[in-house]
Scaffold this motif. Structure first.
Motif, PDB file in Angstrom:
ATOM      1  N   SER A   8       9.583   2.322  -9.384  1.00 44.04           N
ATOM      2  CA  SER A   8       9.332   1.426  -8.466  1.00 44.04           C
ATOM      3  C   SER A   8      10.057  -0.058  -8.283  1.00 44.04           C
ATOM      4  CB  SER A   8       7.802   1.730  -8.314  1.00 44.04           C
ATOM      5  OG  SER A   8       7.209   0.831  -9.014  1.00 44.04           O
ATOM      6  N   LYS A   9      11.011  -0.222  -9.092  1.00 44.93           N
ATOM      7  CA  LYS A   9      11.462  -1.561  -9.190  1.00 44.93           C
ATOM      8  C   LYS A   9      12.051  -1.856  -7.757  1.00 44.93           C
ATOM      9  CE  LYS A   9      14.367  -0.551 -12.673  1.00 44.93           C
ATOM     10  NZ  LYS A   9      13.825   0.876 -12.787  1.00 44.93           N
ATOM     11  N   THR A  10      12.747  -0.925  -7.188  1.00 42.19           N
ATOM     12  CA  THR A  10      13.412  -1.623  -5.857  1.00 42.19           C
ATOM     13  C   THR A  10      12.318  -1.323  -4.926  1.00 42.19           C
ATOM     14  OG1 THR A  10      15.385  -0.220  -6.285  1.00 42.19           O
ATOM     15  CG2 THR A  10      15.173  -0.617  -4.125  1.00 42.19           C
ATOM     16  N   GLY A  15      13.178  -1.588 -16.476  1.00 45.96           N
ATOM     17  CA  GLY A  15      12.250  -0.338 -16.797  1.00 45.96           C
ATOM     18  C   GLY A  15      12.617   0.975 -16.565  1.00 45.96           C
ATOM     19  N   PRO A  16      12.193   1.902 -16.974  1.00 43.16           N
ATOM     20  CA  PRO A  16      13.079   3.415 -16.606  1.00 43.16           C
ATOM     21  C   PRO A  16      13.180   3.504 -15.078  1.00 43.16           C
ATOM     22  CG  PRO A  16      10.862   3.736 -17.373  1.00 43.16           C
ATOM     23  CD  PRO A  16      11.103   2.126 -17.705  1.00 43.16           C
ATOM     24  N   PRO A  17      14.297   4.558 -14.995  1.00 48.25           N
ATOM     25  CA  PRO A  17      14.667   4.782 -13.563  1.00 48.25           C
ATOM     26  C   PRO A  17      13.308   5.390 -12.841  1.00 48.25           C
ATOM     27  CG  PRO A  17      15.859   6.095 -15.047  1.00 48.25           C
ATOM     28  CD  PRO A  17      14.911   5.076 -15.802  1.00 48.25           C
ATOM     29  N   VAL A  36       7.108  12.371  -9.589  1.00 50.92           N
ATOM     30  CA  VAL A  36       5.891  12.884  -8.872  1.00 50.92           C
ATOM     31  C   VAL A  36       6.269  12.871  -7.294  1.00 50.92           C
ATOM     32  CG1 VAL A  36       3.466  12.085  -8.487  1.00 50.92           C
ATOM     33  CG2 VAL A  36       4.505  11.666 -10.607  1.00 50.92           C
ATOM     34  N   VAL A  37       6.762  12.152  -6.736  1.00 49.29           N
ATOM     35  CA  VAL A  37       7.082  12.250  -5.143  1.00 49.29           C
ATOM     36  C   VAL A  37       7.895  13.624  -4.972  1.00 49.29           C
ATOM     37  CG1 VAL A  37       8.238  11.475  -3.460  1.00 49.29           C
ATOM     38  CG2 VAL A  37       6.940   9.848  -4.786  1.00 49.29           C
ATOM     39  N   ALA A  38       8.973  13.859  -6.030  1.00 48.18           N
ATOM     40  CA  ALA A  38       9.730  15.073  -5.595  1.00 48.18           C
ATOM     41  C   ALA A  38       9.017  16.197  -5.893  1.00 48.18           C
ATOM     42  CB  ALA A  38      11.005  14.816  -6.737  1.00 48.18           C
ATOM     43  N   SER A  52       0.770  -1.043   0.104  1.00 51.46           N
ATOM     44  CA  SER A  52       0.020  -0.055   0.081  1.00 51.46           C
ATOM     45  C   SER A  52       0.850   1.151  -0.181  1.00 51.46           C
ATOM     46  CB  SER A  52      -0.848  -0.105   1.135  1.00 51.46           C
ATOM     47  OG  SER A  52      -0.253  -0.209   2.486  1.00 51.46           O
ATOM     48  N   ASP A  53       2.203   1.001   0.373  1.00 46.31           N
ATOM     49  CA  ASP A  53       2.949   2.161   0.086  1.00 46.31           C
ATOM     50  C   ASP A  53       3.339   2.695  -1.365  1.00 46.31           C
ATOM     51  OD1 ASP A  53       3.355   2.507   2.776  1.00 46.31           O
ATOM     52  OD2 ASP A  53       5.092   1.264   2.985  1.00 46.31           O
ATOM     53  N   ILE A  54       3.256   1.760  -2.387  1.00 46.52           N
ATOM     54  CA  ILE A  54       3.448   1.970  -3.584  1.00 46.52           C
ATOM     55  C   ILE A  54       2.200   2.217  -4.296  1.00 46.52           C
ATOM     56  CG2 ILE A  54       4.389   0.960  -5.626  1.00 46.52           C
ATOM     57  CD1 ILE A  54       5.851  -1.099  -3.841  1.00 46.52           C
ATOM     58  N   GLY A  55       1.992   3.330  -4.851  1.00 50.56           N
ATOM     59  CA  GLY A  55       1.038   4.083  -5.465  1.00 50.56           C
ATOM     60  C   GLY A  55       0.693   3.328  -6.948  1.00 50.56           C
ATOM     61  N   GLY A  56      -0.548   2.804  -7.226  1.00 45.75           N
ATOM     62  CA  GLY A  56      -0.684   2.044  -8.335  1.00 45.75           C
ATOM     63  C   GLY A  56      -0.155   1.002  -8.887  1.00 45.75           C
TER      64      GLY A  56
END
Ligand code: ATP
Length: 269
Positions: free
Chosen positions: A63-65, A58-60, A226-228, A17-21
């Motif tokens: 959310s991979k990590t 995928g691009p940097p 988006v977070v930044a 739930s900390d990961i959006g979408g």
């Protein structure tokens, strides 16, 4: 000095739930790692083996990590983070030892999950004609995956921005056998990331701050951007006055104007 100081065993605290979408990729990862642990009998009945290794590409900043960490947290696994460059010691023999040590730790901490970041090694690419450090690290990695000692309850999660320069030998079934693309957040995912930042974290916002509008205006941004953006908007408000009551649309406008999107078309699948 040992390269192994860089290898940390941790129990991460990232929840799904900390990961959006990113609902699709979350579901695929749960199937790959949680199902075999929770329903081993179903795998036996189907006559299939759970994946040993998963590659997230995928691009940097997308959310991979975070995904690897949430997987470990929510399945109750240990997480061993290994950054690619830390496996490259200039001392002969040291790097292979480093790889062996990572897997020894993973087995000891089993059930566990490894994240091998930036695993962009390909054989024969070294300056020294084929036996570069990268080659030796890769060979050792393949040995471990093929396992004289079986990898019980250890899942390797590798993350990279460049799957094209990963050695094909790593991607054979039985090694890294599931390859998943982690895309930049779509409109729905950006909406969720913004909600997490603004609503869940209780950022004081004026009534002119509309999440749906910001989600539209962050098209092409990574999750990290988006977070930044939210952090930057809050800083703009505080620059105006430390006593300011809330972040307003104008602060988001300023932050958006200063935002550089780093994802380029070549990074997309
Ligand atoms: P890289 O390829 O650069 O290593 P990555 O895909 O592994 O990037 P992460 O490290 O998972 O990216 O994400 C970076 C940061 O961006 C996270 O710590 C988090 O703050 C934010 N972030 C990215 N995507 C999301 C998301 N979907 N929900 C919430 N935060 C996100």
């Amino acid at each position: 000095p040992s390269a192994m100081r860089e290898v940390m065993i941790e129990v991460p605290k990232v929840l799904w739930s900390d990961i959006g979408g990113q609902a699709e990729i979350k579901q695929k990862l749960k199937e790959s790692v949680e199902w075999p642990l929770q329903h081993p009998e179903a795998f036996i009945r189907m006559g299939i083996r759970p994946p040993k290794g998963i590659l997230l590409y995928g691009p940097p900043g997308c959310s991979k990590t975070l995904m690897a960490k949430a997987l470990a947290t929510q399945a109750g696994l240990n997480f061993i983070a290994v950054k690619g460059p830390e496996l490259f010691s200039k001392w002969v023999g040291e790097s292979e030892k480093a790889v062996r040590e990572v897997f020894r730790k993973a087995r000891a901490a089993s059930p566990s999950i490894d994240e091998i970041d930036a695993l962009t090694v390909k054989r024969g690419g070294g300056d020294d004609g084929g036996s570069s450090v990268a080659d030796r690290v890769l060979s050792q990695l393949l040995n471990e995956l093929d396992g004289i000692e079986p990898l019980v309850n250890v899942t390797v999660v590798a993350a990279t921005n460049r799957p094209d320069i990963m050695d094909p030998a790593l991607m054979r079934p039985g090694r890294i056998d599931r390859i998943l693309y982690v895309s930049p957040p779509d409109l729905a995912s950006r909406t969720e990331i913004l909600r997490l930042q603004i609503e869940t974290k209780k950022m004081a916002c004026g009534s002119d701050v509309v999440v749906a509008d910001l989600a539209l205006r962050t098209e092409g941004c990574s999750g990290a951007e988006v977070v930044a953006l939210c952090q930057e908007a809050a800083m703009k408000a505080m620059e105006e006055s430390l006593e300011i009551e809330c972040v307003s649309k104008r602060h988001f406008d300023q932050a958006l104007a200063a935002l550089t999107r780093r994802i380029t078309p070549e990074m997309l699948q």
